[in-house]
Design a protein around this motif. Structure first.
Motif: not given
Ligand SMILES: Nc1ncnc2c1ncn2[C@@H]1O[C@H](COP(=O)(O)OP(=O)(O)OP(=O)(O)O)[C@@H](O)[C@H]1O
Ligand SMILES: Cc1cn([C@H]2C[C@H](O)[C@@H](COP(=O)(O)O)O2)c(=O)[nH]c1=O
Length: 229
Positions: A11-22, A149-158, A164-170
């Motif tokens: 089983i894999s978990f996917e979604g943009i950073d901040g979507a709530g997977k962890s 985990f489908d979440l609009p990018a602007e909600v994930a950004a909020e 945290r300190v962002p990495d290259r992707f964040e």
């Protein structure tokens, strides 16, 4: 008398950073353990000593999109051979925080790298790893289920703004994550039997309910009364 192993599940978990997977991965692992399954909880990029070194490069060193994609697949190959396939062969439940869909979403849709070429790399990296499990030489390993985990990018950004300190992707701008989110949607359209869309804008409890319903519907877990994330 030999006791048959349970069928391994991937089983894999996917979604943009901040979507709530962890927030839900460990809870799902525990739900499987509570019902007697052994769980390998892992992540990408990473999951082996070599792949964790590649993760550090990918998240922190500047590089072009092809280099990024090649590193993601090199890490994935090692992860498959060293961790995922052996765990599946032992009949375990493997839960991975991200897998190949992330490469299509981030390096493909996000960075603009060709999906056709990513598909060729996917086939190369994920084929021939399951021979000992009795699979044909051309069998390509993929997750049995992908919780997207489908979440609009602007909600994930909020959600990530104070985190945290962002990495290259964040550290990428909102438009990058809007493209990544589109990439996941496109990838989900190509594999509807594998993808389960989770409305990640819902409350934590409602997200957890969607996850458990998806897994119970498959018959992989019995109904869990009163379980919590
Ligand atoms: N359903 C939810 N509603 C509101 N906030 C949430 C919800 N789920 C998670 N969060 C919060 O959003 C933030 C990001 O969550 P989390 O770290 O689980 O996301 P993630 O998808 O694992 O991100 P990444 O891939 O970047 O590690 C955290 O601060 C978390 O507490
Ligand atoms: C597998 C994979 C991951 N990424 C990106 C996605 C995230 O921004 C990071 C991993 O960080 P996380 O906090 O563990 O989610 O890596 C990618 O660009 N390509 C990939 O294949």
């Amino acid at each position: 008398m030999s006791t048959a192993l349970p069928k391994g599940l991937f089983i894999s978990f996917e979604g943009i950073d901040g979507a709530g997977k962890s927030s839900h991965i460990e809870a799902l692992a525990q739900a499987f353990r509570d019902q007697g399954r052994v769980v390998t909880l892992t992540r990408e990029p990473g999951g082996t000593p070599l792949a964790e070194k590649l993760r550090a490069l990918m998240l922190h060193d500047a590089m072009d999109p092809l280099t990024e994609a090649l590193i993601a697949f090199a890490a994935r190959r090692d992860h498959l051979v060293q961790v995922i396939e052996p765990a599946l062969a032992r009949g375990e439940v493997v839960i991975s925080d991200r897998f190949t869909d992330a490469t299509f979403a981030y390096q493909g849709a996000g960075r603009g790298f060709s999906w056709e070429q990513l598909s060729a790399l996917e086939r190369m990296a994920q084929t021939g790893t399951a021979l000992q499990a009795g699979q044909a030489p051309d069998f390509m390993r993929e997750p049995d289920m992908t919780l997207w985990f489908d979440l609009p990018a602007e909600v994930a950004a909020e959600r990530l703004a104070t985190a945290r300190v962002p990495d290259r992707f964040e550290a990428q701008p909102g438009e990058f994550f809007a493209r990544v989110a589109q990439g996941y949607a496109e990838r989900a359209r190509t594999a509807p039997q594998r993808f389960v869309r989770i409305d990640a804008h819902a409350s934590r409890h409602a997200v957890w309910q969607q996850i458990t319903q998806a897994v119970v519907r498959k018959g992989w877990l019995a109904i869990m009364v009163g379980s919590k994330p």
